[in-house]
Design a protein around this motif. Sequence first.
Motif, PDB file in Angstrom:
ATOM      1  N   MET A 210       1.051  -1.399   0.157  1.00  0.00           N
ATOM      2  CA  MET A 210       0.247   0.260   0.134  1.00  0.00           C
ATOM      3  C   MET A 210       1.043   0.850  -0.265  1.00  0.00           C
ATOM      4  O   MET A 210       2.383   0.966   0.621  1.00  0.00           O
ATOM      5  CB  MET A 210      -0.955   0.250   0.866  1.00  0.00           C
ATOM      6  N   LYS A 211       0.131   1.968  -0.687  1.00  0.00           N
ATOM      7  CA  LYS A 211       0.851   3.417  -0.350  1.00  0.00           C
ATOM      8  C   LYS A 211       0.361   4.710   0.136  1.00  0.00           C
ATOM      9  O   LYS A 211      -0.859   4.823   1.500  1.00  0.00           O
ATOM     10  CB  LYS A 211       0.714   4.174  -1.422  1.00  0.00           C
TER      11      LYS A 211
ATOM     12  N   HIS B 160       5.150  -1.418   2.294  1.00  0.00           N
ATOM     13  CA  HIS B 160       4.127  -0.400   1.734  1.00  0.00           C
ATOM     14  C   HIS B 160       5.438   0.876   1.461  1.00  0.00           C
ATOM     15  O   HIS B 160       6.720   0.523   1.868  1.00  0.00           O
ATOM     16  CB  HIS B 160       3.994   0.188   3.566  1.00  0.00           C
TER      17      HIS B 160
ATOM     18  N   GLU C 239      -2.962  -1.077   8.457  1.00  0.00           N
ATOM     19  CA  GLU C 239      -3.489  -1.502   7.629  1.00  0.00           C
ATOM     20  C   GLU C 239      -4.758  -2.117   7.314  1.00  0.00           C
ATOM     21  O   GLU C 239      -5.378  -2.814   6.495  1.00  0.00           O
ATOM     22  CB  GLU C 239      -2.329  -2.775   7.660  1.00  0.00           C
TER      23      GLU C 239
END
Length: 321
Positions: A1-2, A25, A234
Amino acid sequence: MKIFLTGSAGFIGFHSAQALLARGHRVLGIDNLNDYYDPALKTARLDQFAGQSGFAFEKMDLADADRVASVLKSFAPDRVVHLGAQAGVRYSLENPLAYARSNLMGHLSVLEAVRHAGGIDHLVYASSSSVYGERNQAPFSERDPVEHPASLYAATKRADELMSATYSNLYGLTQTGLRFFTVYGPWGRPDMAYWLFTEAILKGQPIKVFNEGRMERDFTYIDDVVETLVRIAEDAPQSGQHRVYNIGGSDPRPLSAFIAAIETATGKSAEKLMFPMQPGDVTKTCADVSALERDYGYAPTTRIETGIQAFVDWYRAYYRV
């Protein structure tokens, strides 16, 4: 993820960035690198990311709402972790306008940027145990009233919670606020008691003990905080939900035990100068962490003696003393 991470050159932000990168990430770190304490320490934290893939940094003031919105929209994160703020209870008595700019305008800038960017599943932000003020009953629960903060710093953090609750209600922003209880550890903050005590003891100087030592704190080691913070970031809770959790060691210790741990870790005895309670301070903090335990399995494991030893070891290595 960003992950869009504010306060990335700060103590908790730096450790959070490390943990997020370790989980694979991508992180865009934001910080204004102000001089509330030595900016060289903040730069040294950022230097730890040199050569690491997945980390980028932008220096900016969170109160610059237009720039925050532009950079966030361009990065298009999946999550936002907002830890940037003006810290410090006592400094809020000296420079109150800094808290209005960083903690109020800065928080609102992030909320507006998230609202208009769209596509962000979860905003996690830093609150503080300071919102509880002076209390006779312990432990402190998220269900307790928080109407009498003891400092302007505490008032701004409570205002952040209220703004976040409003934005969840109005715009469906999914958010989690974390009330941190006296977080400590390597790469910590030089304005915190454990740092000041360690520095003075190693230099053979007396330490200032306020309220004549009749205080207790719920000390929380940085690794225990960050492990759970990352799991929360998250997560994607129910859309539009706003939650607030305590995150503390859940084992309040008297100031005398805290000082004794530093004496053991440094191998030196402290000369103590007794002073009355400082304005804005409180005599005790104690976190009820049952909600965080229930929802995320939070279970702090680091004893104060272990955590203080880790900090002192880091301090000696960093300053070569």
